[in-house]
Design a protein around this motif. Structure first.
Motif, PDB file in Angstrom:
ATOM      1  N   GLU A  72       0.827  -1.251  -0.043  1.00 11.41           N
ATOM      2  CA  GLU A  72      -0.207   0.055  -0.096  1.00 11.41           C
ATOM      3  C   GLU A  72       1.003   1.162   0.110  1.00 11.41           C
ATOM      4  O   GLU A  72       1.893   1.191   0.381  1.00 11.41           O
ATOM      5  CB  GLU A  72      -0.898  -0.052   1.179  1.00 11.41           C
ATOM      6  N   ARG A  73       0.237   2.439  -0.685  1.00 10.71           N
ATOM      7  CA  ARG A  73       1.165   3.568  -0.603  1.00 10.71           C
ATOM      8  C   ARG A  73       0.779   3.983   0.611  1.00 10.71           C
ATOM      9  O   ARG A  73       0.006   4.011   1.426  1.00 10.71           O
ATOM     10  CB  ARG A  73       0.635   4.319  -1.744  1.00 10.71           C
ATOM     11  N   ALA A  74       1.595   5.193   1.036  1.00 11.86           N
ATOM     12  CA  ALA A  74       1.589   6.000   2.291  1.00 11.86           C
ATOM     13  C   ALA A  74       0.363   6.911   2.314  1.00 11.86           C
ATOM     14  O   ALA A  74       0.523   8.396   2.453  1.00 11.86           O
ATOM     15  CB  ALA A  74       2.696   6.598   2.800  1.00 11.86           C
ATOM     16  N   VAL A  75      -0.922   6.404   1.953  1.00  9.78           N
ATOM     17  CA  VAL A  75      -2.059   7.383   1.849  1.00  9.78           C
ATOM     18  C   VAL A  75      -3.243   6.576   2.438  1.00  9.78           C
ATOM     19  O   VAL A  75      -3.066   5.408   2.584  1.00  9.78           O
ATOM     20  CB  VAL A  75      -2.453   7.647   0.369  1.00  9.78           C
ATOM     21  N   GLY A  76      -4.315   7.401   2.796  1.00  7.40           N
ATOM     22  CA  GLY A  76      -5.358   6.795   3.429  1.00  7.40           C
ATOM     23  C   GLY A  76      -6.152   5.941   2.244  1.00  7.40           C
ATOM     24  O   GLY A  76      -5.995   6.321   0.922  1.00  7.40           O
ATOM     25  N   SER A  77      -7.171   5.034   2.896  1.00  9.76           N
ATOM     26  CA  SER A  77      -8.070   4.176   1.970  1.00  9.76           C
ATOM     27  C   SER A  77      -8.874   5.189   1.160  1.00  9.76           C
ATOM     28  O   SER A  77      -9.467   4.493   0.324  1.00  9.76           O
ATOM     29  CB  SER A  77      -8.583   3.257   2.669  1.00  9.76           C
TER      30      SER A  77
END
Ligand code: 6PG
Length: 255
Positions: A72-77
């Protein structure tokens, strides 16, 4: 290792979805559950949409399937770049998969190191242990970048050499970003590994990877060797467009 090449990316996605259903049926038949680590990026969206529309993938099967993410990237879902969001939108929400079966890494967490540890514990709590001592997913889905990365195991990054952990946070200077990713320990412990790499964009790296002729790996994807795993590559005519006829024959690339 088997390489399937189909005429178009759409056909490759359809076939990949069919093989995922087969892996699910096998796991459910033998163990009554199916654990899968989803790939991110843009390629898998078509596969997930095919699965969402697939009658052979029943609600009963989905109720016994546990969905994880390989990275996953370092971003919210809720973020447009989120791998979690892409799979929720294209498959898990349309098929109303029970929330208890969806194990989401929190890319938006303040402390990614702590989140990686939390998620690793969640994986170990649900995914059975393999003979390697690492969690053994029934299926790990992977993509490949033009630099030969897979999951968020990018060239020259620390996670490539982690021999202890299952899931880690990883600094990716080339992207000026941080990521969360399975390690090779976990990927290679899987029963089945599927690398989906259609499209002309992947043709050069595919040809490089398959013509290394045993030289020391230079691309992260080359370290996906499995540990007795069943490894399948799926691509399309554009993806193998740099292979000669002899190489297509040599690598048993089945069209
Ligand atoms: C990610 C993926 C990554 C992806 C490749 C290919 O988070 O980006 O997990 O490993 O599979 O970068 O991406 P495309 O499918 O967009 O070509």
């Amino acid at each position: 290792m088997i390489i399937y090449s189909y005429p178009t990316e759409a056909e490759a996605a359809e076939q990949a979805a069919g093989l995922i259903v087969e892996a699910a049926l096998d796991a459910l038949d033998s163990r009554g559950e199916f654990t899968i680590a989803l790939s991110g990026g843009s390629t898998p969206r078509r596969i997930y949409e095919e699965l969402a529309d697939c009658d052979r993938l029943t609600d009963e099967m989905l109720a016994k399937t546990h969905f994880f993410w390989g990275d996953e990237r370092a971003v919210g879902s809720n973020h447009a770049d989120s791998n979690v969001r892409m799979a929720l939108d294209s498959l898990l929400n349309p098929r109303k998969v029970p929330r208890a079966n969806i194990h989401m890494p929190k890319g938006g967490a303040e402390n990614l190191g702590a989140e990686a540890l939390r998620y690793e514990i969640e994986i170990k709590r649900t995914v059975r242990l393999g003979s390697s001592g690492f969690p053994c997913f029934d299926l790990v889905l992977l993509g490949i970048g033009t630099d030969g990365h897979t999951a968020s195991l990018f060239p020259g990054t620390a996670a490539l050499d982690d021999n202890v952990r299952t899931f880690v946070d990883n600094d990716v200077p080339a992207l000026q970003a941080r990521r969360l990713t399975l390690t090779f320990n976990a990927i290679n412990s899987a029963s089945n590994i599927m690398v989906v790499a259609p499209g002309r964009k992947k043709a050069e790296v595919l040809k490089d990877v398959f013509t290394r002729n045993g030289k020391a790996p230079v691309y992260p994807i080359e370290r996906v060797r499995g540990n007795g795993s069943n490894i399948v590559w799926i691509t399309d005519a554009a993806g193998v467009s740099m292979f000669s006829d002899e190489q297509l024959e040599q690598f048993g690339i089945r069209n």
